[in-house]
Design a protein around this motif. Sequence first.
Motif, PDB file in Angstrom:
ATOM      1  N   ASP A  86      56.549 -80.743 -47.490  1.00 59.98           N
ATOM      2  CA  ASP A  86      56.325 -81.761 -46.459  1.00 59.98           C
ATOM      3  C   ASP A  86      57.427 -81.719 -45.408  1.00 59.98           C
ATOM      4  O   ASP A  86      57.189 -82.016 -44.231  1.00 59.98           O
ATOM      5  CB  ASP A  86      56.279 -83.155 -47.088  1.00 59.98           C
ATOM      6  CG  ASP A  86      55.086 -83.328 -48.003  1.00 59.98           C
ATOM      7  OD1 ASP A  86      53.955 -83.101 -47.549  1.00 59.98           O
ATOM      8  OD2 ASP A  86      55.292 -83.677 -49.181  1.00 59.98           O
ATOM      9  N   ARG A 132      52.526 -89.021 -38.883  1.00 61.75           N
ATOM     10  CA  ARG A 132      52.144 -88.470 -37.581  1.00 61.75           C
ATOM     11  C   ARG A 132      53.289 -87.672 -36.966  1.00 61.75           C
ATOM     12  O   ARG A 132      53.078 -86.616 -36.349  1.00 61.75           O
ATOM     13  CB  ARG A 132      51.722 -89.596 -36.640  1.00 61.75           C
ATOM     14  CG  ARG A 132      50.380 -90.213 -36.983  1.00 61.75           C
ATOM     15  CD  ARG A 132      49.955 -91.200 -35.909  1.00 61.75           C
ATOM     16  NE  ARG A 132      48.632 -91.767 -36.183  1.00 61.75           N
ATOM     17  CZ  ARG A 132      48.017 -92.636 -35.416  1.00 61.75           C
ATOM     18  NH1 ARG A 132      48.620 -93.062 -34.292  1.00 61.75           N
ATOM     19  NH2 ARG A 132      46.816 -93.107 -35.735  1.00 61.75           N
ATOM     20  N   ARG A 151      55.669 -86.178 -38.657  1.00 66.86           N
ATOM     21  CA  ARG A 151      55.757 -84.930 -39.437  1.00 66.86           C
ATOM     22  C   ARG A 151      54.752 -83.911 -38.919  1.00 66.86           C
ATOM     23  O   ARG A 151      55.073 -82.730 -38.717  1.00 66.86           O
ATOM     24  CB  ARG A 151      55.496 -85.187 -40.926  1.00 66.86           C
ATOM     25  CG  ARG A 151      56.541 -86.009 -41.617  1.00 66.86           C
ATOM     26  CD  ARG A 151      56.527 -85.759 -43.124  1.00 66.86           C
ATOM     27  NE  ARG A 151      55.233 -85.959 -43.761  1.00 66.86           N
ATOM     28  CZ  ARG A 151      54.792 -87.109 -44.243  1.00 66.86           C
ATOM     29  NH1 ARG A 151      55.557 -88.201 -44.116  1.00 66.86           N
ATOM     30  NH2 ARG A 151      53.619 -87.211 -44.830  1.00 66.86           N
ATOM     31  N   SER A 152      53.538 -84.364 -38.697  1.00 65.26           N
ATOM     32  CA  SER A 152      52.497 -83.464 -38.233  1.00 65.26           C
ATOM     33  C   SER A 152      52.806 -82.931 -36.841  1.00 65.26           C
ATOM     34  O   SER A 152      52.636 -81.720 -36.567  1.00 65.26           O
ATOM     35  CB  SER A 152      51.150 -84.190 -38.224  1.00 65.26           C
ATOM     36  OG  SER A 152      50.123 -83.350 -37.764  1.00 65.26           O
ATOM     37  N   ASP A 211      53.398 -79.017 -36.046  1.00 60.51           N
ATOM     38  CA  ASP A 211      52.503 -78.309 -35.118  1.00 60.51           C
ATOM     39  C   ASP A 211      53.282 -77.676 -33.965  1.00 60.51           C
ATOM     40  O   ASP A 211      53.015 -76.537 -33.569  1.00 60.51           O
ATOM     41  CB  ASP A 211      51.449 -79.267 -34.559  1.00 60.51           C
ATOM     42  CG  ASP A 211      50.428 -79.697 -35.608  1.00 60.51           C
ATOM     43  OD1 ASP A 211      50.367 -79.058 -36.680  1.00 60.51           O
ATOM     44  OD2 ASP A 211      49.696 -80.674 -35.341  1.00 60.51           O
TER      45      ASP A 211
END
Length: 376
Positions: A269, A335, A337-338, A342
């Motif tokens: 993660d 969010r 983290r994402s 990305d």
Amino acid sequence: MRVAIVTESFPPDVNGVAHCALQTARHLHRRGHHPLVIAPAVPHEGPADPDASRPYPVLRIPSLPLPGYPQVRVALPSRRLAAALTAHRTDVVHLASPFVLGARGMTAALRLRIPAVAVYQTDLAGYARTYLGKGENAAWRRIRAVHTAADRTLAPSTASARDLDDHGVPRVRLWARGVDTERFTPGRRDTELRRTLAPGGELIVGYVGRLAPEKNVELLSSVCALPGVRVVIVGDGPSEPGLRAALPGARFLGRLTGDELARVFASLDVFAHSGPQETFCQTVQEAQASGVPVIAPAAGGPLDLVDHGRTGLLVPPGDTAAIADAVSLLAADPRLRSALGDAGREVVQGRTWEAVGDQLIGHYTEVLATRTAVAV
């Protein structure tokens, strides 16, 4: 072009110098050039000789393990190096993180009047400070002597280039490292592996690298204390026994390579790097290619790789509380983290080994052209 890669480390060693030397040899061979690898000998772990299957020759120089750190081999003096350069009809000598074997490679290149490109990759002065508590000036004298003799020095980051310039090393250019974006990809995320590593559904925070004093992995102790977080450590080295005691509850997976390593990267993660002495930090790129948000110290190579708040988070070097705070921030905000993962993945897409390998060939070509012009 006939290129002799004189390297302080080569697979089966697992470290940044060995990996970069391997990728360089592979790329040169793919592009139709003729690499020769000269590296310290390592004990064989089985009957198979991994060098025998390589499509280019590998000359192993007798070596001894470094006292207190047997994973590092130190090449012994040998006349085979200069003889190999002559027999290979080498056009350019590539010195990978030169210090012991590389210094002898530089001497041989000078004697044979072969151009040399020296790749700065290891903060030897920092290692002297960490392991000996002294010797930084002596290390820099050695670095300066070898790199000044080379036709060109390639630094992996702006911080490294600045260090070299500050210590009087001339003719420094930037040459970053590539990353295998096909192997390291979010598509390798493994739900079953995640259940094994964090059966309670904890946030998985990983470190990948050598377990050695200069990596400061003990700084992750504050992360181990966070509720709902599982720390996973990949790698081996002399600090492992102490780290097992310092990081309660952490999972130690040992040394991993290839697709197995890529699967672990993608299943994290958060990736946290703790060492402040990285001239580049390849594992940061591999985490970014895997779509994993990165936390790294604001020092050395990570300063070029991590755009704070966009492709990862930078923290003050040596600050265990800051690492824990960064993990807590990411744990509370999926969010973010994402978004960081990305953006990190997007920014490394153009940093393939093919792209940086072609840049390296460009450096060789320029050095050869300069030598030719001077001779004329």
